[in-house]
Motif scaffolding. Structure first.
Motif: not given
Lengths: 274, 317, 252
Positions: A180-183, B79-81, B84-86, B105-106, B108-110, B151-152, B155
């Motif tokens: 979720a954190d990564l979108g 979270p996905y909107r 910020v990243n963790t 991963f991120g 592609r999705h974010k 990974r964070a 983005l």
């Protein structure tokens, strides 16, 4: 003699008598000829195995595969959300889990009969639909492939839910948060993270459902009648009505061989089934 | 000027509280985190610092209060909107994906892209370009931590949230990674919100530190302010050893043993390599006092000595 | 999503449990058809007067109790032996017995018995059924007890030996008490698989050893019979009580 060996001796004898000796007999019988009055006779032959390719029997094998595959797929589709629900229900987990396991402890035969009671021409479903004047003539709900699949799904759903629950339970929640954190939206997380990480549970569940479904006898006998004959019914028939023991033995070995290949394939991927 | 502050603040918490079933984890916390800062939340375990981080990330929703990111209210967004990243304490690397798969991963999705060049750039920044196709299980602890970082940061989040990211590393590596992390933050210029219970970590890396206790903020300031001018006894004690004499705090390194001063009896001498730790009891008042003296000291238990300190080193809370 | 899952779960649990509930409800129906008429206990009276049902129930109980006792004792010893040191062929044959389709197990046992009977003056009967039941429930017992032994601290037994116990004494006084919950669970499992089995039993039973599942099966094949609903309800209820009782014992 060492204590361990003394402790193992009764089991060794019992396994030899109830498992290995019968298997050996079946192996020998499968290579013999059917006797004039049942039983077995010389000469040695492999005809019982070549007969397995006869279209009459090949169709039964294919149908068994098809029914077991559909039942397994349905168990997966129905079981996954249920396993997820249980894994996410916090302190009530144990209660919900035991509600799934409960049918394990009640008689399989009686649970199969319950569906006969529901699905018969004069059963409760038809009576209900007729009373509500939705149908005039009773529907033939029993004695077809669909009824067998329904019975199998009903009987084996817990075998799918348990391994799925076990993997979902072990799933590190921070992996889902990371997604979720990564979108990733919830649906993406399900497809790209939860499913792949549950692969071992899905495989274990699929094997635990598919193998017994393939060799089922009771469900297809009671819910399928004479119309839906599966391998198990064929085996039973050779040992009783047809009195063709050599062919029954060959069928049994074929069924076991298929089960072993499937289990071995699943184990090769590193999962412990036992 | 208030307008100036609003412009420089990237993340703001306004009177945020969070209640769990049986307890209040965060109590009325307001914080402003400047753009580009290395900002640490420091406190003992259970003080609410991780809950704050999780509310910023979107894994928890504040019971009351507001969270603003880049002048946009985000406390009810999933979270996905949130931009910020963790970096998770356990790193939470996807075990079924390669290093590259994790970093992609991120994207592609974010961001809806899978710009392979950016992935490789970031992997180069964390010195992992050679291990792009490895699975997380084939990496060392330090390498995993760098994958989680890569990974964070790939983005380009407004704020990078780090939840005790060094706690899983062995002590030797931890000190080295501190420097690397600080350098990386300077280089990429992303705001870091760093959660830790280790005061040395917080002091050595941060531009600003917020000390928390029991769900509430104790003090916010630069490392020097926090250490030298703690505003509460809790902060003073938490940031390092402290002697309390007549309500005044003195750090052991400020206490010296000399011919004149207050009398004290040595109760214990511990040799620690670069210095000796001397435990004493004041003859007058009976308070315990600790001092650090050169390692060559010949002091022994039972000896009576005199202790003194500079009044500028006194801490009044 | 959470809400959707909960709604789904209600349907899933209904699917698992409502069929048996309906079965039970209609065992109290005075009509022999699947339409509710009025409350009646007539089918329970019919069951109580059916000699065949009573006799087969007794057979089932005797078989299940004897088979469970034997399988539990033998299986517990085996689990302990295997825990000390594995045995590939024993584990393998037990694995095989767990995955063999019931119909194959039954047919191959029948083949074995018939072959033996050529030389010995014996017939199918209670003893063949019990032998078969011990055989197929043994693996279940071993799996359950072995699972508990996996979390057992070997040094406890070593401590007992160190303090002067013999090997057998250490097993009896230290290990066995630790295994009691698992042994009870294993016995429950063996009992339920034994009392429920139709497929294997029907192949190896003789004329004097009809079991309850065999009678239930024959009734089910014959057609709708509310007496069968009554029997089913009694069996499910009986097993349910047994499980509750064993849970109680486990917790005290």
């Amino acid at each position: 003699m060492k204590l361990r060996n003394i402790f193992l001796a009764p089991t060794a004898i019992l396994m030899a008598v109830t498992m290995l000796a019968p298997l050996a007999i079946i192996m020998v019988y499968s290579l013999l000829t059917r006797g004039a009055y049942g039983g077995v006779e010389l000469p040695w032959t492999i005809e019982n195995f070549t007969r397995l390719w006869d279209p009459v029997y090949a169709v039964i094998f294919l149908r068994s595969f098809w029914i077991a595959a559909v039942a397994t797929a349905l168990c997966l589709v129905l079981g996954f959300p249920l396993a997820m629900f249980i894994a996410r229900s916090g302190s009530r987990k144990n209660l919900y889990l035991s509600l799934v396991i409960l049918p394990f402890w009640t008689s399989f035969l009686i649970r199969t009969y319950a569906w006969m009671f529901l699905l018969r021409d004069t059963g409760i479903l038809n009576s209900l639909l007729q009373a509500l004047r939705i149908i005039r003539e009773p529907l033939s709900l029993l004695y077809n492939d669909g009824a067998v699949i329904l019975g199998l799904v009903y009987g084996f759903l817990p075998f799918m839910v348990l391994p799925l629950y076990a993997t979902l339970e072990r799933l590190d929640p921070s992996l889902l948060e990371a997604a979720a954190d990564l979108g990733a939206r919830p649906r993406d997380t399900l497809v790209r993270v939860t499913f792949p990480l549950c692969a071992p549970g899905i495989r274990a569940g699929a094997i635990l459902v598919f193998v017994p479904c393939l060799g089922t006898y009771l469900t297809s006998d009671l819910l399928g009648g004479s119309k839906t004959v599966m391998i198990g019914n064929l085996v039973q028939n050779q040992f009783t009505a047809s009195r063709d023991w050599p062919f029954g033995a060959a069928l049994s070995l074929a069924l076991m061989a298929i089960a072993m290949v499937l289990l071995f394939a699943a184990r090769k991927r590193g999962e412990e089934m036992l | 000027m208030p307008q100036q502050t609003a412009h420089d603040t990237i993340l703001e918490l306004r009177r945020v509280s969070k209640d769990f079933a049986t307890q209040r984890a965060v109590a009325d916390v307001s914080l402003e985190i400047p753009r580009g800062a290395f900002f640490s939340l420091l406190g003992p375990s259970g003080c609410g610092k991780t809950t704050i981080l999780r509310m910023v990330a979107g894994f928890e929703t504040p019971t009351t209060g507001e969270v603003w990111l880049n002048r946009q209210r985000i406390d009810s967004l999933p979270p996905y909107r949130r931009n910020v990243n963790t970096v998770f304490q356990s790193y939470a690397l996807f075990p079924h994906l390669s290093v590259q798969g994790n970093v992609e991963f991120g994207l592609r999705h974010k961001k809806g892209t899978d710009d392979i060049k950016r992935v490789l750039d970031v992997l180069k920044q964390v010195h992992l370009e050679a291990k792009a196709s490895r699975k997380p299980s084939e990496l060392s602890g330090g390498e995993r931590q760098r994958v989680a970082l890569a990974r964070a940061i790939v983005l380009e989040p407004d704020v990078l949230l780090l939840d005790e990211p060094l706690s899983a590393l062995d002590p030797q590596l931890r000190k080295q990674v501190r420097v690397e992390l600080r350098d990386l933050q300077r280089r990429v210029g992303v705001t870091f919100l760093f959660v830790t219970h280790d005061q040395e970590e917080a002091l050595s890396m941060s531009d600003q530190i917020a000390v928390m206790n029991g769900g509430a903020l104790e003090q916010v300031g630069t490392p020097r302010e926090i250490y030298a001018q703690p505003r509460s006894r809790f902060v003073a004690d938490f940031l390092g050893a402290m002697n309390w004499i007549d309500g005044i705090g003195v750090r052991p390194e400020a206490v010296s043993i000399c011919p004149e001063g207050r009398k004290a009896v040595v109760t214990g001498v511990t040799y620690l390599g670069s210095f000796c730790h001397i435990a004493m009891t004041l003859t007058e008042g009976g308070e315990l006092i600790a001092a650090q003296v050169p390692p060559g000291s010949t002091l022994q238990s039972g000896q009576t000595v005199c202790v003194t300190w500079n009044s500028v080193d006194e801490i009044h809370v | 999503m959470k809400r959707g899952l909960a709604v789904y779960a209600v349907f899933a649990y209904a699917f698992l449990h409502v069929p048996l509930l309906i079965l039970a409800v209609f065992s109290f129906n005075s009509s022999r058809f699947a339409v509710w008429e009025r409350f009646s206990l007539q089918w329970y009276r019919a069951v109580a007067h059916d000699g065949n049902l009573i006799e087969s129930s007794l057979n089932s109980l005797i078989i299940a109790i004897v088979a469970t006792a034997l399988a539990t004792i033998i299986g517990t010893l085996a689990a302990y032996g295997l825990w000390k040191r594995g045995s590939a062929w024993l584990s393998g044959s037990m694995y095989l017995s767990l995955v063999t389709p019931e119909i194959v197990t039954g047919a191959s046992l029948l083949a074995l018995f018939q072959w033996v009977f050529r030389f010995a003056h014996l017939r199918l009967g209670m003893h063949t059924v019990i032998l078969a039941h011990v055989g197929f429930s043994l693996a279940y017992v071993v799996v359950v007890v072995l699972a508990r032994l996996r979390s057992y601290d070997r040094t406890l037994e070593e401590a007992a030996l160190d303090l002067g116990a013999t090997e057998l004494g250490a097993f009896y006084r230290v290990t066995l008490p630790y295994l009691v919950p698992a042994i009870a669970a294993a016995a429950m499992l063996a009992f339920t698989v034994s009392i429920d089995d139709y497929v294997i039993t029907s192949l190896v039973a003789g004329v004097d050893s009809q079991t309850l599942p065999m009678v239930i099966y024959a009734m089910a094949r014959r057609g709708v019979n509310p007496a069968l609903n009554a029997v089913s309800t009694l069996v499910v209820f009986g097993l349910g009580m047994l499980i509750m009782l064993s849970e109680r014992l486990r917790k005290t």
